[in-house]
Design an enzyme around this catalytic site. Structure first.
Site, mmCIF file in Angstrom:
data_model
loop_
_atom_site.group_PDB
_atom_site.id
_atom_site.type_symbol
_atom_site.label_atom_id
_atom_site.label_comp_id
_atom_site.label_asym_id
_atom_site.label_seq_id
_atom_site.Cartn_x
_atom_site.Cartn_y
_atom_site.Cartn_z
ATOM 1 N N HIS A 126 -1.725 -5.061 1.600
ATOM 2 C CA HIS A 126 -0.717 -4.651 0.856
ATOM 3 C C HIS A 126 -0.264 -3.277 1.097
ATOM 4 O O HIS A 126 -1.088 -2.465 0.485
ATOM 5 C CB HIS A 126 -1.024 -5.267 -0.453
ATOM 6 C CG HIS A 126 0.444 -5.120 -1.364
ATOM 7 N ND1 HIS A 126 1.027 -6.112 -1.331
ATOM 8 C CD2 HIS A 126 0.820 -4.027 -2.123
ATOM 9 C CE1 HIS A 126 2.001 -5.645 -2.346
ATOM 10 N NE2 HIS A 126 2.040 -4.389 -2.739
ATOM 11 N N CYS A 127 0.860 -2.868 1.456
ATOM 12 C CA CYS A 127 1.371 -1.673 1.588
ATOM 13 C C CYS A 127 2.062 -1.062 0.453
ATOM 14 O O CYS A 127 3.331 -1.672 0.114
ATOM 15 C CB CYS A 127 2.045 -1.646 2.925
ATOM 16 S SG CYS A 127 2.728 0.071 3.225
#
Length: 249
Positions: A126-127
């Site tokens: 998850h960025c």
């Protein structure tokens, strides 16, 4: 700070602001200083960098907005299917992976994201910079964006260095010219006359190292670092007179 997927967050605004800053610096500062926007080379570089920046923004927008890949709610692994020989199992027990939060089985390389609150196909991570997961559906566009960003960074670095090196001689010349105008012509003429006559030149305002310090800091050495001790000289007449306010140091 991570936000809900689909929302514009501070990291997203930071990335867009960085792209805008680099674009402005490269196109409107570096290229004019090096090549000039009125030349063919300057226009070509400006157009090329503009296209590269537009590609960065476009791929970034897609990476932010595209769904990374949802696990079908009716997914059920078929252990007897010969076309799908790979089935991930739990380390303990050997059972097929099942997501208790989403209430369905997990396909291979699928993981549950605590931020997105669902399982993502082929989840990488998850960025926070795109406020989205990098998964099966947006993995390629994310890598393309990173590639464009790296190329744009190197390109802008070359333009900035070229602009700085090209403008360096002009800055040195201007600095030397301005320093020449700041020299006291009276002192230079007096020094020249003294050397011409074979005399040793002595500056009229140079009282010596200690006296120069006393004229500024005061006669009491113990009060030199005291902030309420002041010395005032008659700078209008050029006479070094000293008035010291007594301190309680």
């Amino acid at each position: 700070m991570a936000g809900r997927p689909g929302y514009v967050t501070v990291p997203i605004l930071s990335v867009l602001a960085s792209i805008g800053y680099v674009y402005y610096t490269a196109v409107f500062l570096a290229i004019p200083a090096w090549l000039g926007l009125a030349t063919a080379a300057g226009v070509a570089n400006a157009v090329a960098f503009t296209a590269l920046a537009a590609a960065c923004v476009a791929t970034y927008a897609v990476a932010v907005s595209r769904d990374p890949g949802r696990v079908p709610s009716a997914f059920l692994p078929d252990v007897e299917d010969a076309e799908s020989p790979i089935h991930e199992i739990k380390r303990k027990g050997g059972d097929l992976r099942y997501c208790q939060k989403c209430s369905h089985y997990k396909p291979p390389r699928a993981h549950h994201c605590r931020v997105c609150k669902r399982c993502v196909l082929r989840m990488d991570h998850h960025c926070i910079w795109i406020n989205n997961c990098v998964g099966h559906e947006n993995y390629k566009i994310f890598l393309v964006f990173v590639l464009y960003a790296v190329i744009a960074s190197l390109y802008s670095l070359v333009l900035v260095i070229g602009g700085a090196v090209h403008s360096l001689p002009k800055n040195e010349q201007l600095g030397s010219d301005s320093s020449r105008t700041s020299i006291y012509h009276e002192g230079v003429r007096a020094m020249w006359l003294a050397e011409k006559a074979g005399n040793l030149y002595h500056h009229p305002y140079d009282l010596g190292v200690y006296e120069n310090l006393v004229s500024v800091l005061g006669p009491n050495v113990l009060c030199w670092l005291c902030p309420i001790s002041r010395s005032t000289g008659n700078e209008v007449t050029g006479v070094e007179t000293l008035t010291v306010k007594q301190c309680s140091c």
